[in-house]
Design a protein around this motif. Structure first.
Motif, PDB file in Angstrom:
ATOM      1  N   MET A  93      51.159  81.699  11.767  1.00 10.91           N
ATOM      2  CA  MET A  93      52.273  82.728  12.108  1.00 10.91           C
ATOM      3  C   MET A  93      53.067  82.187  10.987  1.00 10.91           C
ATOM      4  SD  MET A  93      54.772  81.868  15.227  1.00 10.91           S
ATOM      5  CE  MET A  93      55.921  80.968  14.736  1.00 10.91           C
ATOM      6  N   HIS A  94      53.469  81.418  10.196  1.00  5.85           N
ATOM      7  CA  HIS A  94      54.198  81.209   9.187  1.00  5.85           C
ATOM      8  C   HIS A  94      53.592  82.379   7.923  1.00  5.85           C
ATOM      9  CE1 HIS A  94      56.793  79.343   6.601  1.00  5.85           C
ATOM     10  NE2 HIS A  94      55.865  79.079   5.510  1.00  5.85           N
ATOM     11  N   ILE A  95      52.402  82.024   7.812  1.00  3.51           N
ATOM     12  CA  ILE A  95      51.752  83.005   6.650  1.00  3.51           C
ATOM     13  C   ILE A  95      51.879  84.392   6.965  1.00  3.51           C
ATOM     14  CG2 ILE A  95      49.605  83.790   5.829  1.00  3.51           C
ATOM     15  CD1 ILE A  95      48.656  80.754   6.011  1.00  3.51           C
ATOM     16  N   PHE A  96      51.749  84.756   8.344  1.00  2.89           N
ATOM     17  CA  PHE A  96      51.845  86.229   8.688  1.00  2.89           C
ATOM     18  C   PHE A  96      53.523  86.565   8.727  1.00  2.89           C
ATOM     19  CE2 PHE A  96      47.759  85.702  10.816  1.00  2.89           C
ATOM     20  CZ  PHE A  96      46.754  86.387   9.867  1.00  2.89           C
ATOM     21  N   THR A  97      54.175  85.667   9.024  1.00  4.70           N
ATOM     22  CA  THR A  97      55.647  86.195   8.880  1.00  4.70           C
ATOM     23  C   THR A  97      56.232  86.356   7.509  1.00  4.70           C
ATOM     24  OG1 THR A  97      56.251  84.035   9.305  1.00  4.70           O
ATOM     25  CG2 THR A  97      55.963  85.567  11.246  1.00  4.70           C
ATOM     26  N   GLN A  98      55.666  85.548   6.627  1.00  4.73           N
ATOM     27  CA  GLN A  98      56.192  85.570   5.103  1.00  4.73           C
ATOM     28  C   GLN A  98      55.831  86.716   4.676  1.00  4.73           C
ATOM     29  OE1 GLN A  98      56.880  82.689   2.892  1.00  4.73           O
ATOM     30  NE2 GLN A  98      57.958  81.502   4.595  1.00  4.73           N
ATOM     31  N   GLY A  99      54.586  87.369   4.940  1.00  3.42           N
ATOM     32  CA  GLY A  99      53.941  88.259   4.248  1.00  3.42           C
ATOM     33  C   GLY A  99      54.659  89.534   4.406  1.00  3.42           C
ATOM     34  N   LYS A 100      55.374  89.637   5.534  1.00  2.00           N
ATOM     35  CA  LYS A 100      56.215  91.123   5.869  1.00  2.00           C
ATOM     36  C   LYS A 100      57.480  91.239   5.087  1.00  2.00           C
ATOM     37  CE  LYS A 100      54.218  91.374  10.298  1.00  2.00           C
ATOM     38  NZ  LYS A 100      54.410  91.692  11.768  1.00  2.00           N
ATOM     39  N   ASN A 101      57.949  90.239   4.224  1.00  2.00           N
ATOM     40  CA  ASN A 101      59.355  90.117   3.523  1.00  2.00           C
ATOM     41  C   ASN A 101      59.126  90.884   2.218  1.00  2.00           C
ATOM     42  OD1 ASN A 101      60.849  89.079   5.482  1.00  2.00           O
ATOM     43  ND2 ASN A 101      60.652  87.226   4.825  1.00  2.00           N
TER      44      ASN A 101
END
Length: 101
Positions: A93-101
């Protein structure tokens, strides 16, 4: 021929508990309630036998130390697996949410 008395189940249980649980004497209760001695003696014996059978069933339902240890280890392994899965999901979840910024 003598008349045979029939007693309600609740009455039998109450009178039997007077003897077994309260420690009253069978002779005294027979005189007070006009119950034949042999009859009350049979009720008490039956009640005690049922108590012993119930206790035996309870003892059979208890776990041995090895059974308890096995259950504990199984539950511990399941908990560790769930914690590991949760940690992986948090990282994903941390990896996927960081990629959207």
């Amino acid at each position: 021929m003598a008349k045979k008395n029939t007693y309600p189940k609740e009455f039998k249980e109450y009178v039997t508990k007077l003897v077994v649980l309260d420690g009253r004497k069978i002779v005294d209760i027979c005189q007070e309630l006009n119950i034949p001695y042999d009859t009350l003696q049979k009720w008490v014996a039956s009640y005690r036998k049922k108590q012993q059978e119930d206790e035996h069933l309870r003892q059979n339902q208890l776990m041995t130390a090895s059974e308890y240890k096995e259950l504990y280890e199984t539950e511990r392994r399941k908990k560790l697996e769930l914690e590991e899965e949760l940690a992986i999901l948090k990282k994903a979840m941390h990896i996927f949410t960081q990629g959207k910024n």
